[in-house]
Motif scaffolding. Structure first.
Motif: not given
Length: 281
Positions: A94-95, A97-100, A103-104, A169, A234
């Motif tokens: 969830a975290a 996918l939130r930052v996409a 964010g990685w 997404a 996910v």
């Protein structure tokens, strides 16, 4: 490309099916050992660790799984491992996918490395321990992921964006739609109900995942398979996110026409430990 895909699929099936249906779990464990080692090598490459260190990571993963085998973990109850891995996938997925994609790279490199290797190790443990339980049990988990993927693909193509305005997404996997996710969930519900009936009709000596859940309540069966279908999505999206961040189309070219090992097992990484948790909780 199509010819490559067919040839690769035939070769993989020629290796996997005899190992899967052999009376002992040992051949399947060995095949999975090779696949997880290759996936660890791909993980190193996706995280920019270079060819030599990536090879070391692949060898290290093989040794870790072999050590777990030697220590007898395949025959021991590992409910704590399954719960921890499932929670990590739910919260971490969830975290991410939130930052996409942007964010990685902000995730510490060491944490990315360790997290990925642990996910692969747990997936190997879950897959082989499921085979120790029985072929019917393992197949019920594997087929769920494949059915969810197939139903999602065809439902998405037929009904994508006809009931919703936004893609699932778009910055991670533009081809996926909410309609596809719902179609995948519907497909696994039908699969589960049919498999429970089949277990009963055939008087299966080893219960499938679905029969185990149904024996504790039909509500648990329905919630469990829908949850697993969602988590397979996910797993797929998380790998797509990581590949986009690394600028890679596939995790590797190990499987001509199919990409890499991670491309084939991404949806299984969260669903395998979740299935073991649901079955033995």
């Amino acid at each position: 490309m199509l010819k490559q895909r067919i040839i690769t699929a035939i070769v993989l099936l020629a290796i996997l099916l005899p190992a899967l249906f052999y009376p002992s779990h040992v051949p399947f464990a060995c095949v999975m050992l090779a696949l997880i080692g290759a996936a660890a090598w791909e993980w190193g490459r996706l995280n920019d660790y270079g060819p030599r260190l990536s090879l070391f990571l692949g060898a290290e993963m093989v040794l870790l799984c072999a050590l777990s085998w030697w220590l007898g973990l395949l025959e021991r109850p590992l409910l704590g491992v399954w719960i921890a891995a499932s929670a990590a996938w739910v919260l971490g997925g969830a975290a991410l996918l939130r930052v996409a994609v942007p964010g990685w790279p902000r995730v510490p490199k060491g944490l990315r490395l360790v997290g990925g290797l642990l996910a692969l190790w747990v997936a190997w443990l879950a897959a082989v321990q499921a085979r120790v339980v029985g072929i019917n049990f393992l197949l019920s988990i594997l087929v769920l992921v494949w059915v969810a993927d197939v139903f999602a693909y065809f439902t998405g193509r037929a009904f994508g964006l006809k009931f919703t305005r936004n893609k699932l997404a778009p910055t991670i996997s533009p081809g996926k739609s909410w309609e596809g996710v719902w179609g995948g969930m519907a497909g696994v519900v039908v699969l589960a109900l049919a498999w429970v009936w089949g277990d009963s009709a055939a008087q299966a000596s080893v219960a499938s995942l679905y029969t185990r859940l149904a024996e504790r309540g039909w509500w648990l069966l329905l919630i469990g398979v829908v949850f697993m279908a969602a988590m397979s999505v996910v797993g797929d999206l998380v790998e797509s996110l990581i590949k986009r961040s690394a600028g890679a189309k596939d995790s590797s070219a190990l499987l001509p026409g199919h990409g890499g090992v991670l491309d084939r097992i991404d949806a299984l990484l969260p669903t395998l430990p979740i299935a073991m948790m649901l079955a033995f909780l």
